[in-house]
Each structure stands twice: as structure tokens, then as C-alpha cells.
Write a protein that holds these residues in place. Structure first.
Motif, PDB file in Angstrom:
ATOM      1  N   ALA A 109      13.217   8.535   1.329  1.00 35.83           N
ATOM      2  CA  ALA A 109      11.796   8.212   1.538  1.00 35.83           C
ATOM      3  C   ALA A 109      11.298   7.249   0.465  1.00 35.83           C
ATOM      4  O   ALA A 109      10.532   6.316   0.748  1.00 35.83           O
ATOM      5  N   ILE A 110      11.756   7.461  -0.767  1.00 36.85           N
ATOM      6  CA  ILE A 110      11.367   6.547  -1.854  1.00 36.85           C
ATOM      7  C   ILE A 110      11.892   5.137  -1.559  1.00 36.85           C
ATOM      8  O   ILE A 110      11.172   4.145  -1.708  1.00 36.85           O
ATOM      9  N   LEU A 111      13.154   5.053  -1.092  1.00 36.57           N
ATOM     10  CA  LEU A 111      13.730   3.742  -0.791  1.00 36.57           C
ATOM     11  C   LEU A 111      13.032   3.073   0.392  1.00 36.57           C
ATOM     12  O   LEU A 111      12.897   1.846   0.432  1.00 36.57           O
ATOM     13  N   VAL A 112      12.590   3.870   1.352  1.00 32.28           N
ATOM     14  CA  VAL A 112      11.818   3.305   2.466  1.00 32.28           C
ATOM     15  C   VAL A 112      10.466   2.822   1.943  1.00 32.28           C
ATOM     16  O   VAL A 112      10.020   1.719   2.251  1.00 32.28           O
ATOM     17  N   ALA A 113       9.835   3.658   1.111  1.00 32.23           N
ATOM     18  CA  ALA A 113       8.526   3.297   0.563  1.00 32.23           C
ATOM     19  C   ALA A 113       8.606   2.020  -0.276  1.00 32.23           C
ATOM     20  O   ALA A 113       7.716   1.165  -0.235  1.00 32.23           O
ATOM     21  N   MET A 120       0.835  -1.210   0.000  1.00 34.87           N
ATOM     22  CA  MET A 120       0.000   0.000   0.000  1.00 34.87           C
ATOM     23  C   MET A 120       0.868   1.258   0.000  1.00 34.87           C
ATOM     24  O   MET A 120       1.884   1.306   0.663  1.00 34.87           O
ATOM     25  N   ALA A 121       0.466   2.232  -0.754  1.00 36.18           N
ATOM     26  CA  ALA A 121       1.256   3.476  -0.858  1.00 36.18           C
ATOM     27  C   ALA A 121       1.391   4.124   0.512  1.00 36.18           C
ATOM     28  O   ALA A 121       0.462   4.127   1.312  1.00 36.18           O
ATOM     29  N   LYS A 122       2.566   4.675   0.757  1.00 41.54           N
ATOM     30  CA  LYS A 122       2.843   5.251   2.090  1.00 41.54           C
ATOM     31  C   LYS A 122       2.596   6.764   2.098  1.00 41.54           C
ATOM     32  O   LYS A 122       3.042   7.491   1.209  1.00 41.54           O
ATOM     33  N   ASN A 123       1.899   7.192   3.155  1.00 38.66           N
ATOM     34  CA  ASN A 123       1.631   8.616   3.335  1.00 38.66           C
ATOM     35  C   ASN A 123       2.856   9.287   3.967  1.00 38.66           C
ATOM     36  O   ASN A 123       3.500   8.714   4.844  1.00 38.66           O
ATOM     37  N   VAL A 124       3.144  10.488   3.509  1.00 47.59           N
ATOM     38  CA  VAL A 124       4.354  11.181   3.970  1.00 47.59           C
ATOM     39  C   VAL A 124       4.002  12.510   4.630  1.00 47.59           C
ATOM     40  O   VAL A 124       3.173  13.267   4.120  1.00 47.59           O
ATOM     41  N   LEU A 125       4.663  12.764   5.764  1.00 47.39           N
ATOM     42  CA  LEU A 125       4.527  14.047   6.464  1.00 47.39           C
ATOM     43  C   LEU A 125       5.882  14.743   6.518  1.00 47.39           C
ATOM     44  O   LEU A 125       6.844  14.206   7.066  1.00 47.39           O
ATOM     45  N   ILE A 126       5.946  15.937   5.917  1.00 50.85           N
ATOM     46  CA  ILE A 126       7.138  16.778   6.033  1.00 50.85           C
ATOM     47  C   ILE A 126       6.935  17.707   7.223  1.00 50.85           C
ATOM     48  O   ILE A 126       5.878  18.332   7.336  1.00 50.85           O
ATOM     49  N   ILE A 127       7.933  17.778   8.095  1.00 51.96           N
ATOM     50  CA  ILE A 127       7.852  18.725   9.212  1.00 51.96           C
ATOM     51  C   ILE A 127       8.881  19.829   8.985  1.00 51.96           C
ATOM     52  O   ILE A 127      10.070  19.549   8.824  1.00 51.96           O
ATOM     53  N   ALA A 184       5.697   5.240  12.676  1.00 52.70           N
ATOM     54  CA  ALA A 184       6.080   5.860  11.397  1.00 52.70           C
ATOM     55  C   ALA A 184       7.599   5.849  11.237  1.00 52.70           C
ATOM     56  O   ALA A 184       8.337   5.910  12.222  1.00 52.70           O
ATOM     57  N   ALA A 185       8.050   5.767   9.993  1.00 52.48           N
ATOM     58  CA  ALA A 185       9.494   5.881   9.723  1.00 52.48           C
ATOM     59  C   ALA A 185       9.922   7.325   9.921  1.00 52.48           C
ATOM     60  O   ALA A 185       9.158   8.254   9.653  1.00 52.48           O
ATOM     61  N   TYR A 186      11.170   7.494  10.386  1.00 55.94           N
ATOM     62  CA  TYR A 186      11.691   8.820  10.715  1.00 55.94           C
ATOM     63  C   TYR A 186      12.937   9.109   9.886  1.00 55.94           C
ATOM     64  O   TYR A 186      13.879   8.323   9.868  1.00 55.94           O
ATOM     65  N   LEU A 187      12.967  10.237   9.201  1.00 53.06           N
ATOM     66  CA  LEU A 187      14.153  10.679   8.451  1.00 53.06           C
ATOM     67  C   LEU A 187      14.479  12.109   8.871  1.00 53.06           C
ATOM     68  O   LEU A 187      13.576  12.935   9.020  1.00 53.06           O
ATOM     69  N   ASP A 188      15.759  12.405   9.061  1.00 53.52           N
ATOM     70  CA  ASP A 188      16.137  13.805   9.271  1.00 53.52           C
ATOM     71  C   ASP A 188      17.418  14.109   8.506  1.00 53.52           C
ATOM     72  O   ASP A 188      17.990  13.217   7.851  1.00 53.52           O
ATOM     73  N   THR A 189      17.862  15.373   8.559  1.00 55.39           N
ATOM     74  CA  THR A 189      19.039  15.774   7.771  1.00 55.39           C
ATOM     75  C   THR A 189      20.125  16.434   8.620  1.00 55.39           C
ATOM     76  O   THR A 189      21.155  16.840   8.099  1.00 55.39           O
ATOM     77  N   ALA A 190      19.875  16.557   9.917  1.00 56.36           N
ATOM     78  CA  ALA A 190      20.886  17.191  10.785  1.00 56.36           C
ATOM     79  C   ALA A 190      20.688  16.676  12.196  1.00 56.36           C
ATOM     80  O   ALA A 190      19.596  16.246  12.569  1.00 56.36           O
ATOM     81  N   ILE A 191      21.732  16.739  12.971  1.00 52.73           N
ATOM     82  CA  ILE A 191      21.739  16.159  14.314  1.00 52.73           C
ATOM     83  C   ILE A 191      20.919  17.010  15.273  1.00 52.73           C
ATOM     84  O   ILE A 191      20.731  18.211  15.060  1.00 52.73           O
TER      85      ILE A 191
END
Lengths: 407, 407
Positions: free
Chosen positions: A361-365, A1-8, A103-110
């Protein structure tokens, strides 16, 4: 199933993430963006519309410092992947919201504590890595630091490990922005975060231990593709703190390019105490954090984009040996400020930081990177990520024994 | 009958004024000092006691922005002379308090509106001179700008007029501080006032009209007694705005010495917008005036005194003619930071600013300068003032056709 994404977040990097999500909407389910100031998120949606994307994209107000509010929003919109590109101060509350909801978590800085500058290494050990067990237990995929640097440069190191060397001796990450924004002075991303990177001790991992220097104490001239000869200075940076864990026997250093003008402005502000995160009291009794006032007077990094010209070159010089035979490889990307602006309305620094989390995110999806635990980028196979990044606008090039060629 | 004196303010200049009043207490009746923060006034009294002076000296809390409060305090202590060495923002309310009560008014710097930088010339015309008629009507002696510069340098110009030239062609006031405080950066007096002097248009009176330049646009090397060769820059300063009224046919310029380091720090702060008097809003929504934050992080000028070494040279190069014969005279003072500290616990810049109003107060008390109207220093006979200043620690020297000699 397609994954919904939330940008914070709704700053310069968030703008790039949102544009790239819109371009790749077929990879995902519903798309959402949340910010303390919802009007900023709405501006981003407007800029996406102006580029002709009609994909549905919802905006939400959110105080990301409140993990319950984060969890509640994730549940409300049934988000499967959260891309946290808000301020560095919200990592731990957003991560907690993901752990609480799966939910999966991705960030770009510590993660950073607003009241502390430059904590003891390894920095990830102070905050994020303390949640490793919790992520594993909850089966939550958390990919830390998946911007460009940290992020892509960690994957470059892993590529060198996977395809060049059975023993890695040194990883020198070099970040050169040879672009020009035409302002008297500006930082390329949030001034508060930018300056905080350089006001503390410069940690490097050399000879199997943490070494300490002051900012601008150690400089070296580099001769790089496209941008040419540039002086870069040993600097503190997130990726040194994770790469040193995987590559214990290698020296790991981060070099950031600075011109004399930047160094002069930084030195004046630093020596006067204007980069301090500790409040001072004015003669009138008002308590103020000087760094926040400096941020307030500097140009908004997003405002630089329309006039930004020139290119960036960021890469890893990795030295090591294969079957005892020594060698070196330089793995890098060149990005163009003007191209970035034309594509997504942002300058090159935001572009290089914002495209990688979308690739992740694409690779996680797709499941390729959906590892159900907390990792840094070098813990994941590099090639699928780098190849996908090439498709998304950040092609990798390699200089090795055979010459300078695409990945 | 002996005249009671009220000092308003408790900064570095007020400290010098209070010490000098204590040294010359026999010239006056009761002595008083008032400040918003009464503890600062008490510290000054403590430092006077430490120098062995046992004269009675009362302290009072006062909001000098409230002219009724000023008048009430003047009446309560029956003050006959008010020496205003508070912030430049309180001149008009303190002056009004004097007009309302008949007390003589002395200050050392021009009135400023906190919200405005560099108003239209002549600056005195915007505020103080509008009260000329009121002073005359009330029979109030108001001596404006009776510090060193403005103040003593105005008397130097008058001395040249009285004793050297029947026609004055040019007055170049040169202010060189060749001292060193040993800090990375500091201003010699209130940073807010210091920087405000240089952020606006540089007005000079040349060729019978106001000319405009930017700060650091016009520099000239001077070779002065004791301090030697020094570069000074055309700057805006109070005394140009009164001297140009009396000496309409002369060029009137003010030159301030600056080192490359000061100019660099100033340029960075100015170009970033950190010297602005207009509030900015931080990302957190706090309204802050950047200049007030810069002031908060810089060293307190009073704290520089113990380590200050070296000398200042401030003087007037006056060119003109007598009976058609052209000539020039340089009238100047050299002050020593360390000597000033040993005598009154302040550095040389505060010393040169704080001694002259005490000399003026003595002349008002003796009747010599009790003119019952509003004047600038050049409107008064110069010799009694300069001779008294010599007795009080600021001797005048003259370089004329006969050589370099005391007044």
C-alpha cells in the motif's frame, strides 16, 4: 494528495495490517476498517490505542459479499486503496467494488468459492485473472496475493530472476513454522481456509505441466536457518499458480512443514468426512457443513498469540544459471512469534501475512507500484518492496555463493 | 391368552428383535413395531419377509418422547409387552406409557438425558429406579437392561452366585469384538451413544465404593476363548451400576476391548471437542451439537453388516468362594458376525443385543419372568433365561475347574 485506505476484514491478519497502517499513518490520508461484525473492527482499534497510537481510524459495518455495498463505502469515505484481508470468499465482490470506483485493490489470498475445494489450475485463471481487462480499462491497480506466501515469496523469485539468474530452473518455496502455541491442536489461521488448502489435489508445476499428488504423499527433509531440520510436504498453494505462468520453464513447488501430530489430526478429520465443505444432515434434520463445525470447536487463531513461542522460516530455494553457469540461492525471512505479539498483539503467522500488504500500500501510495492494471507480485520490481519490508519488520536474508547475509 | 408385543425403535437392534419375534411368533399374540420414521420399520418388515416369514406384523408411527402417545398406541393395539429398543433418550417416557397401561416394559440400555454425559452413580438411581414403587403399585413388570451387556452378563453373574459361590469377590465383565467391518472407521452401534459411553468419568465399584478413572487410563490384556489375546480398558457401563447394588461386597468392573486405531480417532475427536453434546455456534450463527455432526458423517452401523467378518467374545470372570474355598469361573458367549447377518441381516453386535430381550419377552409371556415389579436381570433366575438364549442362537459356555464346556 495523500491516499485514503480502507481495510476490509477484522481477523488476525487485519489486526496486523491495521497496526502497521497506524505506525505508518504519515504515508496515507484517512484510515478505515470495515467488517461484517463492526465490534471486531472496534476491538482492533482498541488494541491500536493500547499501543499508544492516537491516529484517527474509522470503523464501518460492511457485507463484503455485496459489491455495491463495497463500492458505496469506497465512495462514501473516498478510499483510494483497499486492502482486502477478509475471508477468501469475498475477493471477487471487493475487486468489483474497486473496479467500479477506481480504487486500488490489494489482497493476500486467492478467491475461493465456498462450495468448491481445489479447482483446476491455474487457480487465478478461474476468478481474478478474468478481471484483468476490466482493471486495465478502468486503470485500476490490483495487486493479487501480496501477503507472505503468496506475496513476499513471489518477490523472492523475482529477486532471483533480477539479480542471480538469466535462466530459472526451479523455485521451491518452503514454509516452516517451528513455533509452538501450547494447545493440543490449533490452526494458525482460519481453520476453514487452512484445511481447505490440504483437502484437495496437490498441484505442482513440474516439467512444463501440472502434476497431481495427494496431500502428505511427497515429503522432504529440509535443513533451514534458525529452525533447523524440518520435514515439509508438497502442498497446493496460490503462488504456484501465478509463478508457473511467469516461469514456464522452471519447476515450481510449494512445501509446507507439518509435524506428525498435525498430520494425524488432519488425517482423522479428513477420513471421517469432517473436513467436507458439502452439507450433511443430522438425524434431527439439521443441514450442517462439517468443516464449519470443526472451525467452531477449534481455538480462534487470534487467541493463540499471547502464548505463541518460537520462530518461522519461509523462503525460496531458487536454482538456475547465469551465462550458462549453474547456481542456487535461498532467499528467506525468519519471524518471531513473541516479538510479533509484543509489537502488534498477533502471532507470527498473522504478522508475516499482514505486514506485506501495508508495504504494498505504501508503494502504491508513493507511485512505485501504482501500475494501473492487475498484477501478481512477481510482475513488479522486487527490491523496493523487500527493502521496505525490512524497515517494516520483515527483513530478507540471502544464502548465496558468498554465504548467509542480509539483502 | 397370548400376549401382544410392541417393539419401539427401528435401528439395528430393533431389526434383530423383530426377526427373532417373527421366528418365535407362536409364543405371542399380535406383533407390532413403532418408530418415529415408519419407513424404517417397514424396511425391517421387508427384511423379515425376505427371510420367508409370513407372520402378521404391523407398523406404527410413534413419537416415543411423548408418554401419552406411547400409552395411546399400547391401548390401541392392546399390547401386553413393550420392547423398547429405541434411542436411550426415550426410556422414561416409554416406561411411563407402560405404567399408565399395565404393559410389561423391557429395554436394553439405560436412560440418558441428551444434555448430560455421565451422571453420578448409580446411574439407574437417577431415572429408572425412581419408578420402582410406581411399577410395583401398578403391577407392571419392568425388566431393565436386558440386552447382552447389560443383560446376559448380569445373568452370568447371577448364575455364578446361584451355582458356584456363596461369596462373590469380583465380577469382571469383558467385551471383545474381534470382528472387522473393513471401513476406515465406524462405530458398531449409534455413534452418539457409543461415544457418550466413553467421554465421561469411568466408574467402577471397587473396595465397596465408586472409583473414578479416565477412559483408556486403565488397560489390561486378556486371553479369551476364540478371540485370543486382546487389550481391554476399564470403561463405564450400565451393568456396573446395578450389579454393585446386589453384589455390594464384590468388585464390579467392565472392560471393553479397543484397538489403537479406535483410540486414536476417539482421542482426536474428544480433544478437539467434537464429541461434545453441548451446542456450538458456527461463524454463520448456526447452533449445532458437534457429536450429532460426527454421527452424521460416520457410516450407519446397520450398513456394516454385509461385510462384517469375525467373532465377538463377551463374558464374566467371576471370582469368589464356596464354603470358604476360593475359585473362579468364566461364563461367556462367542457370536459370529457373518452368521448373524445370514440369519437376520444384522451384524454381531446388534445380534447379541437384540436376541436377549426376545428371550425375556418369551419368559414374561410364559409367566416365568412376569414378576409384576421393576427388576434388573440379576434379580431374576438366570438358568431359564440362559437356556432359552441357547435355543435362540446365543449359547452360553463356562470355563470352570472342570474345563471349558457348554452351560
Amino acid at each position: 494528495m495523500a491516499k485514503n485506505v480502507l481495510i476490509i476484514g477484522a481477523g488476525g491478519v487485519a489486526q496486523v495490517v491495521a497496526h502497521k497502517m497506524a505506525q505508518n499513518a504519515k504515508e496515507f490520508g484517512s484510515l478505515h476498517i470495515a467488517s461484517r461484525t463492526v465490534a471486531k473492527a472496534e476491538q482492533i482499534i482498541t488494541s491500536i490505542r493500547e499501543k499508544g497510537h492516537s491516529v484517527e481510524f474509522s470503523t464501518h459495518p460492511l457485507d463484503a459479499m455485496d459489491s455495491n455495498a463495497v463500492a458505496a463505502l469506497i465512495r462514501k469515505i473516498d478510499a483510494n486503496i483497499v486492502i482486502n484481508v477478509g475471508s477468501s470468499f469475498v475477493n471477487m465482490t471487493v475487486l468489483q467494488g474497486c473496479i467500479d470506483t477506481g480504487a486500488a485493490y490489494l489482497d493476500t489470498a486467492i478467491h475461493e468459492d465456498p462450495a468448491k475445494i481445489c479447482e483446476t489450475p491455474p487457480w487465478y485463471g478461474n476468478y481474478e485473472w478474468k478481471r484483468r481487462e476490466a482493471c486495465e480499462k478502468a486503470g485500476v491497480t490490483a495487486i493479487l496475493g501480496v501477503g507472505f506466501d503468496p506475496g513476499v515469496v513471489n518477490a523472492y523469485a523475482r529477486l532471483a530472476e533480477d539479480e542471480y539468474f538469466d535462466k530459472v530452473d526451479s523455485i521451491d518455496i518452503v514454509d516452516i513454522n517451528a513455533g509452538s502455541h501450547g494447545r493440543w491442536f490449533a490452526t494458525n489461521f482460519d481453520p476453514e481456509i487452512n484445511f481447505r488448502e490440504f483437502t484437495g489435489t496437490v498441484y505442482a508445476w513440474q516439467g512444463g505441466k501440472w502434476t497431481e499428488n495427494k496431500m502428505f504423499e511427497v515429503g522432504r527433509e529440509w535443513d533451514l536457518p534458525v529452525v533447523g531440520k524440518q520435514t515439509a510436504y508438497l502442498s497446493g498453494h496460490d503462488e504456484v499458480h501465478s509463478l508457473s505462468a511467469r516461469y514456464k520453464d522452471a519447476d515450481v513447488r510449494f512445501w509446507m512443514g507439518f509435524g506428525a501430530h498435525y498430520i494425524n489430526v488432519f488425517t482423522v478429520l479428513q477420513n471421517l468426512g469432517l473436513l467436507s465443505e458439502k452439507p450433511v444432515k443430522t438425524a434431527e434434520g439439521l443441514e450442517v457443513v462439517p468443516l464449519k463445525v470443526v472451525k467452531a470447536v477449534l481455538p480462534d487463531p487470534a487467541s493463540l498469540a499471547p502464548d505463541y513461542q518460537g520462530k518461522t522460516c519461509i523462503g525460496d530455494l531458487v536454482k538456475g544459471s547465469q551465462d550458462g553457469k549453474p547456481g542456487e540461492v535461498f532467499i528467506y525471512n525468519v519471524a518471531d512469534h513473541k516479538q510479533a505479539y509484543e509489537e502488534v498483539g498477533s502471532q507470527g503467522i498473522s504478522y508475516t501475512a499482514g505486514v506485506p500488504p501495508v508495504a504494498a500500500a505504501i508503494l502504491v501510495a508513493r507511485g512505485t507500484w501504482d501500475v494501473k492494471k492487475m498484477v501478481n507480485v512477481e510482475d513488479l520490481p522486487a527490491r523496493p518492496f523487500l527493502e521496505l519490508l525490512g524497515d517494516l519488520g520483515l527483513p530478507t536474508r540471502v544464502i548465496d555463493a558468498t554465504g548467509d547475509h542480509p539483502l
